[in-house]
Each structure stands twice: as C-alpha cells, then as structure tokens.
Motif scaffolding. Structure first.
Motif, PDB file in Angstrom:
ATOM      1  N   ARG A   1       0.830  -1.201   0.000  1.00  0.00           N
ATOM      2  CA  ARG A   1       0.000   0.000   0.000  1.00  0.00           C
ATOM      3  C   ARG A   1       0.868   1.255   0.000  1.00  0.00           C
ATOM      4  O   ARG A   1       0.515   2.252  -0.618  1.00  0.00           O
TER       5      ARG A   1
ATOM      6  N   TRP B   1       1.786   3.099  -3.299  1.00  0.00           N
ATOM      7  CA  TRP B   1       0.743   3.761  -4.061  1.00  0.00           C
ATOM      8  C   TRP B   1       0.319   5.058  -3.367  1.00  0.00           C
ATOM      9  O   TRP B   1       0.254   5.124  -2.152  1.00  0.00           O
TER      10      TRP B   1
ATOM     11  N   TYR C   1      -5.469   5.734  -7.657  1.00  0.00           N
ATOM     12  CA  TYR C   1      -4.111   5.695  -7.099  1.00  0.00           C
ATOM     13  C   TYR C   1      -3.097   5.561  -8.219  1.00  0.00           C
ATOM     14  O   TYR C   1      -3.346   4.894  -9.214  1.00  0.00           O
ATOM     15  N   ASN C   2      -1.927   6.187  -8.023  1.00  0.00           N
ATOM     16  CA  ASN C   2      -0.769   6.044  -8.912  1.00  0.00           C
ATOM     17  C   ASN C   2       0.339   5.369  -8.131  1.00  0.00           C
ATOM     18  O   ASN C   2       0.502   5.611  -6.929  1.00  0.00           O
ATOM     19  N   HIS C   3       1.145   4.582  -8.832  1.00  0.00           N
ATOM     20  CA  HIS C   3       2.308   3.978  -8.201  1.00  0.00           C
ATOM     21  C   HIS C   3       3.370   5.058  -7.996  1.00  0.00           C
ATOM     22  O   HIS C   3       3.579   5.904  -8.868  1.00  0.00           O
TER      23      HIS C   3
ATOM     24  N   ARG D   1      -1.897   3.110 -12.803  1.00  0.00           N
ATOM     25  CA  ARG D   1      -3.015   3.622 -12.026  1.00  0.00           C
ATOM     26  C   ARG D   1      -3.975   2.491 -11.717  1.00  0.00           C
ATOM     27  O   ARG D   1      -4.116   1.549 -12.492  1.00  0.00           O
TER      28      ARG D   1
ATOM     29  N   PHE E   1      -3.458  -3.620  -2.619  1.00  0.00           N
ATOM     30  CA  PHE E   1      -2.582  -2.839  -3.485  1.00  0.00           C
ATOM     31  C   PHE E   1      -1.469  -3.759  -3.979  1.00  0.00           C
ATOM     32  O   PHE E   1      -0.661  -4.214  -3.177  1.00  0.00           O
TER      33      PHE E   1
END
Length: 195
Positions: free
Chosen positions: A24, A27, A133-135, A142, A170
């Motif tokens: 998690r 992200w 969410y983006n890494h 995403r 995630f």
C-alpha cells in the motif's frame, strides 16, 4: 500444470495478505473516481473442508520422484472436484446479483469468480470509498482501490469469502518494471537538460 497454477495462486494470495501494508505504501492517492467507472473484483471463495490439504498433498506427491504419483498431474476437472465450492459461489453470486451486478464469471474450478461492476456498486457492496491511485515509482500505473477494508459485507457472505482482490488490496509492482521506468525517466531528463 493446473496443480502448479493452483498452488501458485494460493502462495500469491498468502503473500498478498501478509505484505499488504508494505505494498500500500507504494501507491499514492491521485484523486476521486467517478461512480460510473468500472472495477473488477476477484472473489476467492472458501474451499470445502480438507480441500487445501488435499491440494497440497497432491502437489507434493506429483513432485516427489519417489512417489507413485510422480508427474501424474491433476486435470482441471480433478482440481475442480477437490476445490469446487458451489454453495459459496452461489451465495456470493446471489449477493452480487441483489446489488445489480450481472457481469460475473465463475472460474472453471468453481472456487472463485470475477465480477465487473460500477464503482458506485462496489462502494455500496463493500462499504468503502474508492479512489484513483498512482504507483510512486511508475506514476503511469493507475488503479482504483479503497484505502480501507470492506465493512458492509454481510457476515454469511463474508464467511464464504476466502480472499477478495480488487477492493482494498494494493499490488506489488515488478522491480524490473520500476527499474526500467526509472532508467527511461532519467534518460528523458538528461535529453531535456542537453537542450
């Protein structure tokens, strides 16, 4: 081959559960997601009692050269006989259908299903708020997830679910992909600096 995939799926599920917090942190929340957007949720249902031990035993016996079962891999139908949980699959399907989710595919081994639903349906079903969410290392990666665990799953349905993927989990990103992205980003930055 089927046995190897089943064992790999079990190992991946266990790794996902144990390393969830670390993953998690890879992200970052990028914004809200529209309720009409779609999300894909994979539900692994609880296996019949003893099925896991039978699968592990079969994996070991077909892998041990001194075993009479060595290299006699199970077919998909044989795996399905061990793992099929029609009662749990039906319970989850009925719960999804009651919320208007109709795009549901049951796995050939009848131990999991994939449901495609709107984000609004997912939020209502699982009692979560979904976000984009983006890494952190590869921002172009995403996904739509919730930062909190599902809270609205009825207890009877929750007991039928072994693992839920696509709601608050995630995924880890391949290190080679991250390294490749960083290398490309550095190369572009050097090229821009040269101009």
């Amino acid at each position: 081959a089927v046995m190897a995939r089943v064992l790999a799926a079990v190992v991946v599920a266990l790794m996902c559960l144990s390393g969830a917090q670390a993953m998690r942190s890879q992200w970052r929340r990028a914004g809200d997601v529209h309720g009409d957007s779609t999300m894909r949720v994979t539900v692994g249902v609880a296996l019949p009692e003893g099925a896991y031990d039978m699968l592990v035993g079969s994996c070991k016996s077909v892998s041990e050269p001194t075993s009479a079962s060595y290299a006699q891999y199970l077919s998909r139908d044989q795996v399905a006989e061990m793992t099929a949980s029609d009662k749990n699959v039906a319970l989850v399907q009925d719960w999804l259908a009651s919320a208007g989710v109709s795009d549901v595919t049951v796995s050939p081994t009848r131990d999991s299903l994939v449901a495609v639903m709107s984000v609004a349906q997912g939020e209502a079903l699982f009692g979560v708020s979904m976000s984009l969410y983006n890494h952190v290392d590869v921002p172009r990666l995403r996904l739509v997830r919730s930062a909190t665990e599902p809270t609205a799953v009825p207890s009877a349905v929750a007991e039928a679910i072994e693992v839920l993927v696509g709601v608050s989990d995630f995924p880890s990103v391949n290190r080679d992909l991250v390294a490749k992205h960083k290398k490309q980003t550095a190369k572009v930055a050097r090229a821009k600096a040269a101009f």
